[in-house]
Structure formats: C-alpha cells, structure tokens
Design a protein around this motif. Structure first.
Motif, PDB file in Angstrom:
ATOM      1  N   LYS A  66     -12.899   2.927   1.996  1.00 44.68           N
ATOM      2  CA  LYS A  66     -13.973   2.642   1.032  1.00 44.68           C
ATOM      3  C   LYS A  66     -13.422   1.920  -0.196  1.00 44.68           C
ATOM      4  N   SER A  67     -14.279   1.052  -0.746  1.00 44.18           N
ATOM      5  CA  SER A  67     -13.961   0.385  -2.008  1.00 44.18           C
ATOM      6  C   SER A  67     -14.971   0.839  -3.070  1.00 44.18           C
ATOM      7  N   PRO A  68     -14.503   1.223  -4.278  1.00 43.46           N
ATOM      8  CA  PRO A  68     -13.099   1.486  -4.569  1.00 43.46           C
ATOM      9  C   PRO A  68     -12.637   2.752  -3.876  1.00 43.46           C
ATOM     10  N   PRO A  69     -11.354   2.935  -3.722  1.00 45.46           N
ATOM     11  CA  PRO A  69     -10.280   2.192  -4.374  1.00 45.46           C
ATOM     12  C   PRO A  69      -9.725   1.010  -3.557  1.00 45.46           C
ATOM     13  N   TYR A  70     -10.055   0.898  -2.261  1.00 46.84           N
ATOM     14  CA  TYR A  70      -9.419  -0.129  -1.425  1.00 46.84           C
ATOM     15  C   TYR A  70      -9.804  -1.531  -1.888  1.00 46.84           C
ATOM     16  N   THR A  71      -8.814  -2.423  -1.990  1.00 45.53           N
ATOM     17  CA  THR A  71      -9.088  -3.798  -2.414  1.00 45.53           C
ATOM     18  C   THR A  71      -8.630  -4.819  -1.378  1.00 45.53           C
ATOM     19  N   GLY A  72      -8.461  -4.366  -0.122  1.00 47.14           N
ATOM     20  CA  GLY A  72      -8.116  -5.295   0.953  1.00 47.14           C
ATOM     21  C   GLY A  72      -9.293  -6.200   1.286  1.00 47.14           C
ATOM     22  N   PRO A  73      -9.095  -7.122   2.227  1.00 48.32           N
ATOM     23  CA  PRO A  73     -10.132  -8.114   2.532  1.00 48.32           C
ATOM     24  C   PRO A  73     -11.431  -7.477   3.062  1.00 48.32           C
ATOM     25  N   GLU A  74     -12.567  -8.107   2.714  1.00 49.34           N
ATOM     26  CA  GLU A  74     -13.864  -7.645   3.223  1.00 49.34           C
ATOM     27  C   GLU A  74     -13.880  -7.687   4.747  1.00 49.34           C
ATOM     28  N   GLU A  75     -13.306  -8.762   5.287  1.00 42.62           N
ATOM     29  CA  GLU A  75     -13.188  -8.886   6.745  1.00 42.62           C
ATOM     30  C   GLU A  75     -11.998  -8.039   7.170  1.00 42.62           C
ATOM     31  N   PHE A  76     -12.281  -6.776   7.432  1.00 47.15           N
ATOM     32  CA  PHE A  76     -11.196  -5.816   7.612  1.00 47.15           C
ATOM     33  C   PHE A  76     -10.396  -6.071   8.884  1.00 47.15           C
ATOM     34  N   VAL A  77      -9.090  -6.012   8.737  1.00 42.52           N
ATOM     35  CA  VAL A  77      -8.191  -6.073   9.889  1.00 42.52           C
ATOM     36  C   VAL A  77      -7.439  -4.740   9.966  1.00 42.52           C
ATOM     37  N   PRO A  78      -7.604  -3.995  11.080  1.00 38.71           N
ATOM     38  CA  PRO A  78      -6.899  -2.717  11.197  1.00 38.71           C
ATOM     39  C   PRO A  78      -5.404  -2.881  10.939  1.00 38.71           C
ATOM     40  N   PHE A  79      -4.791  -1.887  10.361  1.00 42.47           N
ATOM     41  CA  PHE A  79      -3.354  -1.953  10.090  1.00 42.47           C
ATOM     42  C   PHE A  79      -2.687  -0.633  10.450  1.00 42.47           C
ATOM     43  N   LEU A  80      -1.363  -0.685  10.479  1.00 44.18           N
ATOM     44  CA  LEU A  80      -0.572   0.515  10.754  1.00 44.18           C
ATOM     45  C   LEU A  80       0.069   0.987   9.459  1.00 44.18           C
ATOM     46  N   LEU A  81       0.286   2.266   9.347  1.00 42.46           N
ATOM     47  CA  LEU A  81       0.992   2.813   8.200  1.00 42.46           C
ATOM     48  C   LEU A  81       1.783   4.021   8.651  1.00 42.46           C
ATOM     49  N   GLY A  82       2.687   4.467   7.805  1.00 42.99           N
ATOM     50  CA  GLY A  82       3.489   5.621   8.177  1.00 42.99           C
ATOM     51  C   GLY A  82       4.390   6.043   7.043  1.00 42.99           C
ATOM     52  N   TYR A  83       5.348   6.891   7.376  1.00 41.29           N
ATOM     53  CA  TYR A  83       6.384   7.300   6.432  1.00 41.29           C
ATOM     54  C   TYR A  83       7.725   6.836   6.982  1.00 41.29           C
ATOM     55  N   VAL A  84       8.552   6.280   6.089  1.00 44.70           N
ATOM     56  CA  VAL A  84       9.899   5.860   6.459  1.00 44.70           C
ATOM     57  C   VAL A  84      10.894   6.642   5.618  1.00 44.70           C
ATOM     58  N   GLU A  85      11.843   7.259   6.302  1.00 44.19           N
ATOM     59  CA  GLU A  85      12.867   8.056   5.615  1.00 44.19           C
ATOM     60  C   GLU A  85      14.017   7.149   5.206  1.00 44.19           C
ATOM     61  N   LEU A  86      14.260   7.066   3.903  1.00 44.99           N
ATOM     62  CA  LEU A  86      15.390   6.313   3.388  1.00 44.99           C
ATOM     63  C   LEU A  86      16.537   7.317   3.279  1.00 44.99           C
ATOM     64  N   PRO A  87      17.566   7.159   4.071  1.00 44.06           N
ATOM     65  CA  PRO A  87      18.556   8.230   4.263  1.00 44.06           C
ATOM     66  C   PRO A  87      19.125   8.759   2.950  1.00 44.06           C
ATOM     67  N   GLY A  88      19.037  10.055   2.788  1.00 49.01           N
ATOM     68  CA  GLY A  88      19.595  10.706   1.602  1.00 49.01           C
ATOM     69  C   GLY A  88      18.811  10.454   0.328  1.00 49.01           C
ATOM     70  N   GLU A  89      17.696   9.719   0.405  1.00 41.56           N
ATOM     71  CA  GLU A  89      16.952   9.373  -0.813  1.00 41.56           C
ATOM     72  C   GLU A  89      15.567  10.039  -0.837  1.00 41.56           C
ATOM     73  N   VAL A  90      14.634   9.474  -0.100  1.00 44.58           N
ATOM     74  CA  VAL A  90      13.263   9.962  -0.166  1.00 44.58           C
ATOM     75  C   VAL A  90      12.518   9.389   1.042  1.00 44.58           C
ATOM     76  N   ILE A  91      11.394  10.012   1.400  1.00 38.33           N
ATOM     77  CA  ILE A  91      10.575   9.538   2.529  1.00 38.33           C
ATOM     78  C   ILE A  91       9.331   8.877   1.939  1.00 38.33           C
ATOM     79  N   VAL A  92       9.157   7.574   2.137  1.00 41.43           N
ATOM     80  CA  VAL A  92       8.069   6.849   1.464  1.00 41.43           C
ATOM     81  C   VAL A  92       6.935   6.510   2.429  1.00 41.43           C
ATOM     82  N   GLU A  93       5.700   6.595   1.911  1.00 40.10           N
ATOM     83  CA  GLU A  93       4.541   6.161   2.696  1.00 40.10           C
ATOM     84  C   GLU A  93       4.412   4.650   2.541  1.00 40.10           C
ATOM     85  N   THR A  94       4.083   3.971   3.637  1.00 43.67           N
ATOM     86  CA  THR A  94       4.157   2.515   3.634  1.00 43.67           C
ATOM     87  C   THR A  94       3.271   1.893   4.704  1.00 43.67           C
TER      88      THR A  94
END
Lengths: 130, 399
Positions: A66-94
C-alpha cells in the motif's frame, strides 16, 4: 537525464563499490543497521559493513504494497526480498536482485548492489555472488 | 543501554503464594467476521450480556472490569449500555495482547482479594485491508516503508521460510494447517469462514509472500469476547459451571528474537517471547506440555501454528511434518489444535482474538463444543496469543 537519487542519505558509502553504513555501539560493540538517528546516534559510531554475506531467509512480494508508505512504480513488478547475514556483523533485510525464487538457497553467497526500485530512486539490494 | 538478559522479577508474577484460586464462571462471544451496522463496542456489549447470562449474574454483580480494543475505541464507555454501577473499569491497550492482558488483570484483581467477581472484555472492528503500518509509528526510517519492506505478511513468510529449510517442513504441511482450520470452522458457530477449502485450492491460491498463499493468512475482522472471573469461594457459592485458571503469563521479547518490522537483526540469535511465556505458564501451573488435552495456538498464518507448536513445547522442531501427516492436531487427534478454526477461520479482531482462544477452551473443558467437541472429557487446555512487536500471552485452564 539526471542521476537517480538514493531513497535516503547515509544508507551506503559513496565509493566505487558501495557498502552499507551500520553503527557500532560504543560500549557493547553490537552492530546495528541502519545507523541510528536522533538521540540514539550518540551511542553509535558509523561503520561501513561487509558488501558480501550469506542468505538467511527470503520471500517474494507478489502484490503491490500500500501507498503510503510504498513509493515503488504504479505498474507493480513483483520482487524478492530477504535477510542477508553479514558475517560477524549483522543480518540485514534487503531486496534480492538477479535471481528467481528457485535459485535461492539458505546460506548462499550474496553481494551488495544498488538498484533503481522506482523511477529515479535507488536503494540497496543483494544478488547471488558471481 | 543494552537490555539486560536477566528476567528479573518477571519470573515471580505468575503465582504469588498469597493468591487464591480463580475461575472463569461465564463466557460470552459475539460471532466473528463482519457485522454491518454494529460497532465493535456494541459487539462487546453483546458478548458481556451473553457472559452474564451464562454465569447467571447481573451487571450489578460485577465489581471491576478490564477491557479494550485496538481500533474500536475505549472499553469503559460500555457502562453507558451496561449500567452506571460505579465500578472501576480499566481500559487496556496492549496490541495483540489486549485481551490477554485484560484477562491477566481481572484474574489478578480476584486472586489478590481486591474483588470476588471481575470481568475481562475484548472487541474490535477492522475494515478490509486494515493493518497498514507507517514507519513513523514504529520508530522506523521512511525508506523502510518506501522500498516495500514493511509488511507484516513478509515477516511471517521470512520466518517460516527459514524454519522450513532448517527443519524440513513441506508446503503441503502448511496447506494442511489451513485445511484443518477451515474444516473446524465449519463446525463452529462463532467462526467467520464456515466453508471447507480443499488442500489443492489452498496450495494453488495466489501467493501473497512465498511460501504463503492467500488461504494461509487470516484476515482483519470483527468480534468480541467477554469472560466473568470469580474467586473459588464465590464460584462455589454460586454453584457455577466454572473452569480454573491455572496460570497466565504475558512476556515481551528477549534480546535476539526475530520480530516483525526489523530492518536488521542481531547475528547473536536469542530466545523467543513465546518460549518465555510458555515456560512461565507451565511452571506456575505445575504441569507440562504432555499434560495438555487441547490447545489454541496463534495462527495468524499457517506457518505460525507450525512454529508455535514447537515454541510452546508440544513437539520438537521438525516433528510437525509427521504430526500433521498423522492428523495428531485434528479434533480427534492426540492434541487438538485450534478447535474453532483459529484465526484462519475466525479472522483477527485484535482486541478480541486472544480472549476467543480462552473462550474456546472454556467451551471445550465444559464439554459444550457440540460437533467440534474434543472427545474424552478434556481436563486441561492451553491458549497462546502472539503479536507485534514481540509479545506473547499464555493461559492454562483446568477443569
């Protein structure tokens, strides 16, 4: 045509191979992302994070948020997301770029890239390492 | 400051020695789903009247009340409809734990001797497609929402995806959880979804966030529940058809837990709020998961029920695959789970949802479940609600 603008200032370093900017807690050494703002910032020192890591989990976004808060294109294109573990640092959502669902495996090597998630606006993403 | 890992005094909250036993002697519910033209609060009043009738009491008998909603206004305004008896009526606003916190407070009021009869009520009324979170409300940067990563459904998918990879849970098992919920819902008069949905339809429905399809998620809804609580002495005097509250535990998240709306999480993984609440509740009740006859576990989506089976101690991680294959959580299984169809079939009015679970356990322990009654006269019942930003409430009832 003008250069696309980052979705926010201070999320990643301005260098040829950008890195995300986290914060290291001055007493405990715990690393967080993003770098805290406001009063909380005084306890943290900015820290460029590893541009490579391993896949911790993932999912797909198959409908337009939903917008707001999403500001991606009106013509929505599905995307992938996840968490990536940066070794010894932190796990970031991306966002996850350059892959389809069936490519993704727990623990696979990932690397940071910048993507244009909306016309004229960039954000960070990770893609499977070459 | 880094939060302390010590639980401190939280461990002592469940069963102070001086407390007397407390019983639920009346239970009322407004059917869940959508009721045009009736406010959330009016649904709450409906549930209160039903609970009073069930207990054989009048509103004037209630000595104190606790209640709330997430999005349907203050509970104490109910006195306009129920009667201006002058009782203390405390509004509870605790997100998904609103109902659980109201019940815990009402129970403590009776257990401490402050009063002999108390009431807990929860209600809500969410429009279609509610729960659209904004970053600022959660102390998060705007870019997190702008880039499309601030959706609760994503969190649930990310949590179960990793769990499936680590513990060998199949997509079919996710589907079976939803299939069971809708099947149980057909037998339940307060459920919203009353039609069965077959496994193929569930698995092949549009994907919301992989691996969760649209039939694997619950929806925002409406509904209300009221429970009347009494001391043992009062319950005996009234000759009530009561159910004992053995323990209630509410816990917030410890360091290193994985919760909704997290742009990043610590590499040092920690405990879970559900595990903390569960262990505290078992300890205070003096029984373990093997002693539970029927359970209502938070099933915001199919994966949640799977993971919560393990987090509440009923099985080891990964055993759910076999449990579902063998039908152990069906109405006639070893441990029936979500006997009224849970959130999947009832929908989720946030303020009422946790109390619905307790209501259903009261129904089951009294043997009033009708077509969905668990066989064998269940003696112990367990309920578990979980919500943002990482809290859990567990209640154990005994007959």
């Amino acid at each position: 045509m003008s250069m696309p603008l980052p979705v926010a200032e201070g999320l990643w370093t301005d260098e040829a191979e950008p890195r995300l900017i986290g914060g290291r807690h001055m007493q405990t050494g715990e690393i967080v992302f993003p770098m805290p703002e406001g009063d909380a910032a005084q306890h943290y020192a900015p820290l460029p994070l590893s541009p490579t890591g391993t896949l911790w989990s993932w999912t797909s976004q198959d409908f337009r948020p939903k917008s707001p808060p999403y500001t991606g294109p009106e013509e929505f294109v599905p995307f992938l997301l996840g968490y990536v573990e940066l070794p010894g640092e932190v796990i970031v959502e991306t966002h996850i770029e350059g892959a389809v669902l069936s490519d993704l495996k727990l623990g696979m090597a990932m690397e940071l890239v910048l993507i244009e998630f909306a016309p004229g606006r960039t954000t960070f993403a990770f893609r499977p390492s070459a | 400051m880094r939060p302390s890992t010590s639980l401190g005094n939280a461990e002592k909250l469940e069963s102070p020695l001086s407390m007397t036993q407390v019983h639920i002697i009346g239970a009322g519910i407004h059917p869940f789903g959508r009721t045009e033209g009736r406010s959330g609060r009016d649904q709450g009043v409906f549930a209160v009247h039903q609970a009073l009738a069930d207990a054989g009491l009048a509103w004037t008998d209630i000595e104190c009340a606790y209640g709330g909603s997430e999005a349907a206004g203050n509970a104490d305004i109910m006195v306009n409809e129920l009667g201006l008896t002058g009782l203390p009526f405390i509004n509870v606003s605790n997100g998904c734990a609103t109902g659980g916190s109201a019940l815990a407070s009402a129970r403590n009021a009776v257990a401490s001797g402050q009063c002999d009869i108390a009431m807990a009520v929860g209600f809500d009324k969410h429009p279609r497609g509610a729960f659209n979170a904004q970053p600022g409300d959660w102390g998060l940067p705007e870019w997190y929402g702008e880039t499309g990563m601030m959706l609760t459904t994503q969190f649930f998918a990310l949590k179960i995806q990793r769990y499936m990879q680590l513990h060998g849970i199949s997509r079919a098992t996710l589907g079976k959880v939803a299939e069971k919920a809708f099947r149980n819902g057909t037998l339940c008069d307060h459920a919203w979804r009353r039609s069965p949905v077959d496994l193929d339809t569930i698995l092949n429905a549009p994907m919301v966030n992989d691996p969760l399809t649209k039939y694997m998620f619950c929806s925002p809804a409406e509904g209300a529940v009221a429970l009347i609580i009494a001391s043992e002495k009062k319950a005996r005097e009234l000759g009530a058809d009561g159910v004992k509250i053995s323990s209630i535990a509410v816990r917030t998240r410890p360091p290193g837990s994985f919760e909704v709306f997290a742009p990043a999480i610590s590499v040092e993984r920690g405990g879970k709020p559900t595990e903390l609440a569960s262990q505290a509740a078992y300890e205070a009740a003096g029984i373990g998961p093997e002693d539970i006859d029927v359970a209502q576990l938070q099933d915001t989506e199919s994966g949640a029920e799977i993971m919560h089976m393990a987090e509440n101690g009923f099985c080891q991680d990964g055993e759910q695959e076999q449990w579902l294959a063998e039908g152990r959580t069906e109405l006639h299984g070893e441990l029936p789970v979500n006997t009224d169809g849970g959130c999947l079939a009832c929908g989720e009015p946030i303020g009422a949802s946790g109390l619905r679970q307790v209501y259903e356990n009261v129904v089951q322990l009294r043997g009033r479940g009708g077509a969905r009654q668990v066989p064998g006269n269940p003696k112990t019942a367990y309920s578990h609600v979980y919500g943002a930003p990482g809290l859990s409430a567990v209640a154990i009832l005994e007959r």
